[in-house]
Design an enzyme around this catalytic site. Structure first.
Site, PDB file in Angstrom:
ATOM      1  CB  SER A 340      15.230 -31.189  14.825  1.00 49.17           C
ATOM      2  OG  SER A 340      16.022 -30.046  14.922  1.00 49.17           O
ATOM      3  CB  CYS A 396      19.691 -31.258  22.999  1.00 48.86           C
ATOM      4  SG  CYS A 396      21.352 -30.757  23.420  1.00 48.86           S
TER       5      CYS A 396
END
Lengths: 638, 380
Positions: A340, A396
């Site tokens: 991420s 997300c």
């Protein structure tokens, strides 16, 4: 038939000239013979004296290797004098094997010493002195000196050796020196051959390198070998038939090597290595305005002092076979999926390419369906509505699955290339690897099987969250973070800041002055920074960064090493080396960035729990000068 | 009976090989190989390599000796043109090593100036052969132009040693073709005077800060160290001084094979290539040197004899020039090792290590044998 074309006069001319040529040859050969007669009969006594009793030899004097000093003046690589037992084969009057055996009764000579010695002996010149044993203590020196008469051709000499006072600390960046090998010699010769220095005559070249005993094998010691080594001194001496020096005729003093002033802060390096404690991983801290690499961590590490006199076979085997790979330079050569931590860069790519506006958002159900595949989010029930800032803060996945699909692989890889992903950063240490910046061309070249060469649209989806084919070094990740922190200005990362001339003490900057400026809009960078500040305020980094006293932008990452095939992740159930890597990138202070860092803790699970705390303590030290509890205080080596 | 027929059937192998040339060559090769064994003292690999180079050279010699000289004559112009083209290519795309641009990478790395050592005499012999019977003064002018073009290209690589050898090869042809002495003598006198002046005023013109026109600084340095080798004992003068010690200490009969202390104590640089004669001379003494000089003399004498009795002008000029090139190699090498001439990279024929030079030499001997064969074929 040919004869008919000949004119008689040309034949006559030719034959008279042949006669003249023969006379000319005879006269020349007679002059030669007279010359030999002169040298070998008339002057024979003179030359035979010159040859028999006063053989002229050239011996070299070692140059002091330059020191390696950190940015605050702490010496991290230095030299110490030590006694060596050395043999000059020309002076030995018995078989070398017998000599070594009888020397062993005076001074203990290990098998390793013998092996090293015989290896150096091969291809060495007979007038060259070769070390049989290094690091003699005073008692050993005294014992040998009292029996020295029995060993012609053997001498005790003072040699300088490299020493790393902080042992394992920063081993991967400093590297080490070792005994010069045949291969090193060839490289040194080639290097001299390349140089256009007029004094490098063919006969001086081998002499110029023969006295080089130690060369940098890896790390900065190797990359800056030329600067560190200096120039050997050499003297012309008269030696006896036994190889002992009678008298010095002329000498040229050695020139010490240059000192390297590093960009690295060794105290910071020490702190970070301690923060990793027993865990494996890599970290790079960059000063954004200069490209100075402040810390270059590769854990676990090893003690470079063990290599100085040839590493012992058992230790070598142990280091080499360890699953922890302590010899592996992780920040330089280890590649990891960024996980991420890739998202801020993706978001920036989306803004710059006008694929998204900051406020545009999605409603995240917790998964993204593409064809028959379901790409899952960490949050099983989704994050609800997320815009770009929130997508970074809460990490997300669904937002980036969709973003990646909308952007397509070409737009992604073009943008990431400029940030240095999958590119050689040009750091000043040899052996950097590229990693993989996925693209259609890359995949086609990578797979030999044509059925796997085509880029599938599904391949793009996981690229968005830093998985899939993505594979980068921590150095690249830190560099990319530094570039966005530096408003798009690219500074080449470097470990060495200055080179100090040993004679004039003049320091010259090695830092590249040329920079590239990426065309990135300030307002877009502000959005990303906002999102990354959010990570530490309310997002995935809020726990480790609770109560932080300076503005800091960060991003956590958890990279899958091993595909679960859709099954539930259970760290305990799978083997340790298949667990997820924890990553973290950050820059601080967020409003006027000074430092950027990237780090990975291998197989440690979530980025937020394993990697972010290291970043927090590092940044606390850099920003506030607070020393974390539990890390022993820094002590400068004596 | 059986044996004889085998001998007969194999006789084509040596038919046409001039026996005296072959025997002299064999002696030189044996001397060279023995010396090489000592010079390389034990490092078997390079000895094997040298023997392989020798074998290659002998094969080239054998093949060349089978080629009718007429064929060589026909390709002379083309060999020259290709050689010059390669030299131009070197000037443009050549590889730079040690500050000189001499090599060309065409898959393998070649040194085109080496080709010119044979191409040059071939070209000029062909040119004079064309004009045979009516050689005019302006033909010599053309010949000099043909000669100086490649010389210019080689000299600016820079490779003074090769330039001199190629110039010599071409100049021999021009001399044999009858270039009037009245043009040669003034140059000879000027050169001689120059040498005398240098010897007398050496100290002044070699003083620090004095730079010579036309010559590069390293060339000046070479001349100066020749005048006084001890002026630069650690640099360029080192090997001349050491090789003179090696030769001088050899005495009348030498120190014996493998026993040359000077050479075995590594004082002789390049001891298996350009300076191999120092090894030979130290170990075999004045007596050995005399043997070597006689062998070279016999080689040259036989070569000139072949040239003198060759059937046409082309073979005569080529044969004479090739023979004198052998002489030039041998003389320049021995003179340089014994400190008579400045150090230029010239190997000792058939004795020094090195594939390229041996190949050129093998080709040269092959040409002589072919010329000799051509004569005999015409006689029968």
């Amino acid at each position: 038939m040919a004869r008919q074309n000949d004119s008689y006069s040309s034949l006559e001319t030719f034959q008279s000239r042949i006669q003249i040529a023969l006379w000319f040859v005879m006269i020349c050969l007679f002059i030669l013979f007279f010359r030999f007669f002169w040298l070998q009969v008339v002057k024979h006594t003179k030359y035979s004296t010159a040859s028999e009793s006063n053989r002229i030899a050239i011996i070299t004097t070692q140059s002091q290797r330059g020191l390696i000093i950190d940015r605050n003046g702490i010496v991290i690589a230095r030299n110490f004098p030590s006694y060596s037992l050395e043999i000059t084969p020309a002076g030995v009057n018995q078989p070398i094997e017998e000599l070594v055996t009888s020397l062993n009764t005076v001074i203990k000579i290990s098998n390793k010493d013998r092996q090293n010695f015989y290896r150096s002996l091969q291809g060495a010149k007979k007038t060259e002195s070769i070390a049989l044993r290094n690091f003699l203590n005073d008692e050993e020196v005294a014992r040998f000196m009292s029996r020295r008469y029995a060993f012609p051709g053997v001498e005790v000499q003072v040699r300088y050796f490299r020493e790393y006072p902080y042992q394992e600390l920063g081993a991967h960046l400093i590297g080490y020196t070792g005994r010069v090998s045949q291969k090193d010699r060839e490289k040194l010769l080639a290097e001299l051959e390349e140089s256009s220095d007029e004094t490098n005559s063919d006969e001086l070249r081998p002499i110029k390198i023969k006295g080089i005993q130690q060369v940098g094998k890896i790390g900065l010691e190797q990359s800056y070998e030329k600067e560190l080594r200096g120039t050997l001194g050499y003297s012309q001496v008269e030696i006896t038939a036994g190889g002992r020096v009678v008298r010095n005729l002329s000498s040229t003093a050695p020139i010490a090597g240059s000192n390297l002033s590093l960009a690295v802060d060794i105290k910071l390096q020490y702190l970070m290595e301690h923060l990793y404690s027993k865990r494996r991983g890599a970290a790079v801290v960059i000063e954004v305005s200069t490209g100075d690499v402040l810390a270059f961590v590769s854990m676990p590490t090893y003690n470079p002092n063990a290599f100085i006199d040839g590493i012992d076979a058992d230790l070598w085997k142990k280091l080499n076979d360890s699953p922890e790979k302590p010899l592996f330079n992780r920040p330089l050569r280890g590649t990891y999926p960024p996980g991420s931590t890739f998202k801020p860069f993706m978001a920036l790519a989306a803004l710059e390419g006008k694929f998204r506006t900051p406020e545009q958002g999605i409603s995240d159900p917790g998964y993204f369906k593409f064809g028959n595949t379901t790409f899952r989010d960490d949050a099983v029930n989704g994050h609800g509505f997320v815009n770009m800032r929130q997508s970074i803060a809460v990490s997300c996945d669904t937002y980036y699955y969709i973003l990646a699909r909308d952007m397509g692989i070409n737009a992604i890889s073009a943008f990431m290339k400029d940030l240095g992903f999958g590119q050689i950063s040009g750091i000043d240490i040899n052996g950097e690897v590229r990693g993989i910046l996925p693209s259609k061309e890359w995949k086609k070249a990578y797979y030999s099987d044509p059925s796997k060469q085509a880029w599938g649209e599904g391949d793009t989806i996981s690229i968005g969250i830093g998985q899939g084919y993505n594979s980068y070094t921590i150095l690249q990740l830190a560099q990319a973070t530094a570039i966005i922190a530096n408003q798009g200005v690219v500074m080449r990362p470097h470990l060495v800041k200055m080179i100090e001339d040993p004679i004039t003490h003049q320091k010259s900057l090695t830092v590249p002055s040329e920079t590239t400026r990426l065309n990135i809009k300030k307002e877009n960078l502000a959005v990303i920074t906002d999102g990354m500040i959010g990570v530490n305020q309310s997002g995935t980094g809020r726990v480790p960064f609770a109560g932080v006293k300076y503005p800091v932008a960060g991003k956590t990452g958890t990279a899958q090493v091993f595909s679960l095939g859709g099954k539930q992740y259970n760290a305990g159930a799978i083997s340790e080396f298949k667990r997820d890597h924890a990553l973290y990138i950050a820059f601080a202070p967020a409003d006027k960035p000074k430092y950027a860092l990237a780090l990975v803790v291998e197989n440690a699970g979530f980025g937020a729990t394993a990697a972010a705390p290291i970043a927090r303590q590092t940044l606390d030290y850099l920003m506030l000068n607070t020393w974390p509890e539990g890390v022993p205080a820094w002590k400068t080596a004596p | 009976m059986e044996n004889r027929s085998v001998v007969k059937r194999l006789s084509f192998l040596w038919q046409g090989l001039d026996p005296s040339l072959a025997i002299i060559l064999l002696c030189l090769v044996v001397v060279g190989n023995i010396t090489f064994l000592s010079a390389s003292s034990g490092t078997v690999v390079s000895w094997v390599e040298q023997s392989r180079n020798l074998a290659t050279a002998l094969i080239i010699m054998w093949v060349t000796s089978r080629i009718p000289i007429k064929w060589l004559e026909k390709i002379s112009l083309w060999v020259y043109l290709v050689g010059v083209a390669l030299l131009v290519a070197v000037a443009i795309f050549g590889l730079i090593k040690k500050g000189a641009r001499r090599w060309l990478n065409i898959g393998v790395v070649i040194q085109p100036s080496e080709i010119m050592k044979i191409a040059m005499p071939m070209m000029l012999a062909w040119y004079f052969h064309k004009k045979d019977g009516m050689v005019k003064l302006q033909d010599f002018f053309v010949a000099f132009c043909l000669l100086l073009l490649p010389i210019f290209l080689i000299a600016r690589q820079p490779d003074l040693g090769t330039a001199i050898l190629v110039f010599a090869a071409g100049f021999y042809v021009i001399l044999f073709a009858g270039f009037p002495w009245k043009f040669v003598l003034p140059f000879a006198v000027i050169a001689l005077l120059g040498i005398v002046l240098i010897v007398i005023f050496g100290d002044a013109i070699c003083a620090k800060g004095v730079t010579w026109p036309l010559l590069k600084s390293y060339q000046q340095h070479r001349v100066c160290t020749l005048l006084d080798p001890s002026s630069d004992p650690l640099g360029k003068g080192f090997h001349t001084l050491q090789s003179m010690i090696a030769i001088g200490s050899g005495g009348l009969f030498g120190k014996g094979w493998m026993k040359g202390t000077q050479t075995h104590l590594e004082f002789i640089p390049e001891k298996h290539t350009d300076f191999i004669f120092a090894v030979y001379s130290e170990e075999f003494g004045l007596f050995g040197n005399l043997v070597l000089i006689i062998l070279f003399f016999l080689l040259i004498q036989r070569g000139l004899q072949i040239a003198a009795s060759a059937p046409n002008l082309y073979s005569r000029l080529l044969g004479g020039s090739v023979t004198l090139i052998f002489f030039t190699y041998a003389f320049v090498n021995m003179a340089m090792v014994s400190g008579l001439l400045p150090v230029v990279g010239v190997p000792l024929p058939f004795i020094s290590y090195g594939g390229t030079a041996l190949t050129t030499l093998g080709f040269g001997v092959g040409i002589l044998m072919s010329i000799n064969r051509g004569r005999r074929l015409i006689q029968t």
